[in-house]
Design an enzyme around this catalytic site. Structure first.
Site, PDB file in Angstrom:
ATOM      1  N   THR A 213     -23.447 -29.780  49.355  1.00 16.84           N
ATOM      2  CA  THR A 213     -24.603 -28.923  49.624  1.00 16.84           C
ATOM      3  C   THR A 213     -24.224 -27.450  49.609  1.00 16.84           C
ATOM      4  OG1 THR A 213     -25.174 -30.645  51.166  1.00 16.84           O
ATOM      5  CG2 THR A 213     -26.608 -28.743  51.137  1.00 16.84           C
TER       6      THR A 213
ATOM      7  N   GLU B 152     -34.428 -44.592  58.348  1.00 15.25           N
ATOM      8  CA  GLU B 152     -34.716 -43.152  58.497  1.00 15.25           C
ATOM      9  C   GLU B 152     -33.458 -42.314  58.248  1.00 15.25           C
ATOM     10  OE1 GLU B 152     -37.325 -41.119  59.436  1.00 15.25           O
ATOM     11  OE2 GLU B 152     -38.822 -42.698  59.393  1.00 15.25           O
TER      12      GLU B 152
ATOM     13  N   GLN C 253     -31.104 -37.873  53.328  1.00 10.76           N
ATOM     14  CA  GLN C 253     -30.602 -37.073  52.207  1.00 10.76           C
ATOM     15  C   GLN C 253     -30.557 -37.866  50.913  1.00 10.76           C
ATOM     16  OE1 GLN C 253     -29.599 -34.026  53.217  1.00 10.76           O
ATOM     17  NE2 GLN C 253     -29.072 -34.290  55.369  1.00 10.76           N
TER      18      GLN C 253
ATOM     19  N   TYR D 145     -22.831 -37.503  52.772  1.00  6.12           N
ATOM     20  CA  TYR D 145     -23.160 -36.971  54.114  1.00  6.12           C
ATOM     21  C   TYR D 145     -22.708 -37.958  55.206  1.00  6.12           C
ATOM     22  CZ  TYR D 145     -26.003 -33.806  51.386  1.00  6.12           C
ATOM     23  OH  TYR D 145     -26.436 -32.898  50.475  1.00  6.12           O
TER      24      TYR D 145
ATOM     25  N   CYS E  14     -57.313 -29.347  49.322  1.00  5.36           N
ATOM     26  CA  CYS E  14     -55.997 -28.709  49.161  1.00  5.36           C
ATOM     27  C   CYS E  14     -56.174 -27.287  48.604  1.00  5.36           C
ATOM     28  CB  CYS E  14     -55.146 -29.550  48.205  1.00  5.36           C
ATOM     29  SG  CYS E  14     -53.579 -28.763  47.824  1.00  5.36           S
TER      30      CYS E  14
HETATM   31  S1  SF4 Z   1     -50.866 -33.535  45.111  1.00  2.00           S
HETATM   32 FE1  SF4 Z   1     -50.256 -31.961  46.582  1.00  2.00          FE
HETATM   33  S2  SF4 Z   1     -50.829 -30.046  45.595  1.00  2.00           S
HETATM   34 FE2  SF4 Z   1     -51.949 -31.661  44.579  1.00  2.00          FE
HETATM   35  S3  SF4 Z   1     -53.892 -31.786  45.629  1.00  2.00           S
HETATM   36 FE3  SF4 Z   1     -52.539 -33.252  46.599  1.00  2.00          FE
HETATM   37  S4  SF4 Z   1     -51.651 -32.153  48.331  1.00  2.00           S
HETATM   38 FE4  SF4 Z   1     -52.512 -30.637  46.939  1.00  2.00          FE
END
Ligand code: SF4
Length: 352
Positions: free
Chosen positions: A299, A35, A40, A80, A204
């Site tokens: 950065t 993790e 980064q 980092y 979405c």
């Molecule tokens: S790839 Fe991302 S933008 Fe495209 S339908 Fe899936 S969640 Fe939505």
């Protein structure tokens, strides 16, 4: 709708989820390392570092007992470096407070150096299957698109956390969070998301409005400053080079470097190097030819290093603005951890 989002994501993940080395593990130490490295850095860069790290520091106790220089050396090239210093300090804390066992309570994990809410949620869900949400950069983008967020994510962080928590499948938190990260990394990418293959395309909002490439809205950022630095490779009569270790606090703390500093307005590189070396190390040098010019972007700023061969003249070097100084030969220099921009200087010295 929520149960459909959960089921479709988990179904997709079980079919095409990425096969990553830390996915097999239930050891919170191994998951913690992954993790932090992934915070980064991209997966393909992380994998060899992760494997070498676990060979070198197989347990929390082994990491706690290591010298900081070994830890920074193992991290060299990942950038980092505060992440490596925090891992080391946290390992020492876990040994003292928890007898070397990684804690399984959110508050205790959040109290460790270098661990914020999303990292804690990532570790505890992956290691112990605890129902805790995550919100890393990839997840922010996916969720912002799912609801067609009308503002940059930093302006709606509370709402995005809430959404991550609401969507989380409390029966399968480990797989759900991993699936969400995979969706952001493989299909819902920053540019040209692959919505045709996405398990969430039906729900979405960004996709259904045709605005997936404009969401999330970008944060407005001021241009980053550019620092010009004169750097000295100081040779003595025994073919040794003077290097110094940066103070612990601040960027690249604890790493070694070639001494130098910022050009003042109207100053030449040569004059800057002479002045900086007098101020930093209390010695007199002469400045010779340019070895290399190195550009590097961090950065929050960009640097250009003007690196010159220099010759030591007189004075006893003192660590006036650093933690430690050492004369080393080119053969010995690899034992010391250096930031990336300085590694280029070493390579130039080897080929000069
Ligand atoms: S790839 Fe991302 S933008 Fe495209 S339908 Fe899936 S969640 Fe939505």
């Amino acid at each position: 709708m929520i149960s459909d989002l959960r089921q479709s994501l988990l179904h997709w993940y079980r079919a095409v989820g990425r096969d990553l080395p830390w996915r097999m593990s239930r050891d919170p130490y191994e998951i913690w390392i992954s993790e932090i490295m992934l915070q980064q850095t991209q997966v393909k860069t992380v994998i060899p570092y992760y494997q070498r790290w676990l060979e070198q520091f197989p347990t929390i106790a082994a990491l706690a007992n290591a010298d900081q220089q070994q830890v920074l050396k193992a991290w060299q090239g990942l950038g980092y470096y505060a992440r490596a210093r925090n891992l080391h300090r946290a390992a020492q804390f876990i040994v003292q407070q928890y007898n070397g066992h990684f804690p399984d309570q959110m508050a205790a994990v959040l109290a460790l150096p270098g661990i914020g809410r999303t990292t804690a949620g990532g570790i505890l869900s992956a290691a112990f299957n605890q129902p805790l949400p995550i919100l890393d950069g990839n997840v922010k983008r996916v969720l912002a698109r799912l609801v067609a967020l009308a503002l940059p994510p930093t302006k709606e962080i509370a709402q995005l956390w809430q959404l991550s928590e609401t969507l989380l499948d409390s029966l399968h938190p480990r797989d759900f969070n991993q699936a969400l990260m995979d969706l952001g990394a493989t299909l819902c990418t920053p540019h040209k998301p692959n919505c045709q293959l996405c398990p969430w395309s039906r729900h979405c909002q960004a996709y259904n409005l045709g605005v997936q490439s404009q969401v999330p809205m970008s944060e407005s950022r001021p241009p980053i400053p550019h620092k010009l630095i004169g750097v000295a490779v100081i040779w003595n009569d025994r073919e040794q080079i003077l290097i110094d270790r940066r103070r612990q606090e601040g960027l690249l703390g604890g790493l070694w470097e070639f001494p130098g500093g910022k050009l003042e307005p109207g100053e030449t590189v040569e004059a800057c190097i002479v002045r900086e070396i007098q101020e930093e190390l209390g010695i007199e040098i002469s400045v010779g030819d340019r070895l290399i010019t190195v550009d590097h972007t961090y950065t929050h700023f960009r640097v250009t290093l003007y690196v010159h061969h220099c010759r030591y003249i007189r004075g006893e070097p003192q660590p006036l603005e650093c933690d430690e100084i050492r004369w080393v030969t080119l053969a010995e220099i690899d034992q010391y951890p250096f930031p990336k921009a300085n590694v280029q200087i070493i390579e130039a010295l080897r080929t000069a």
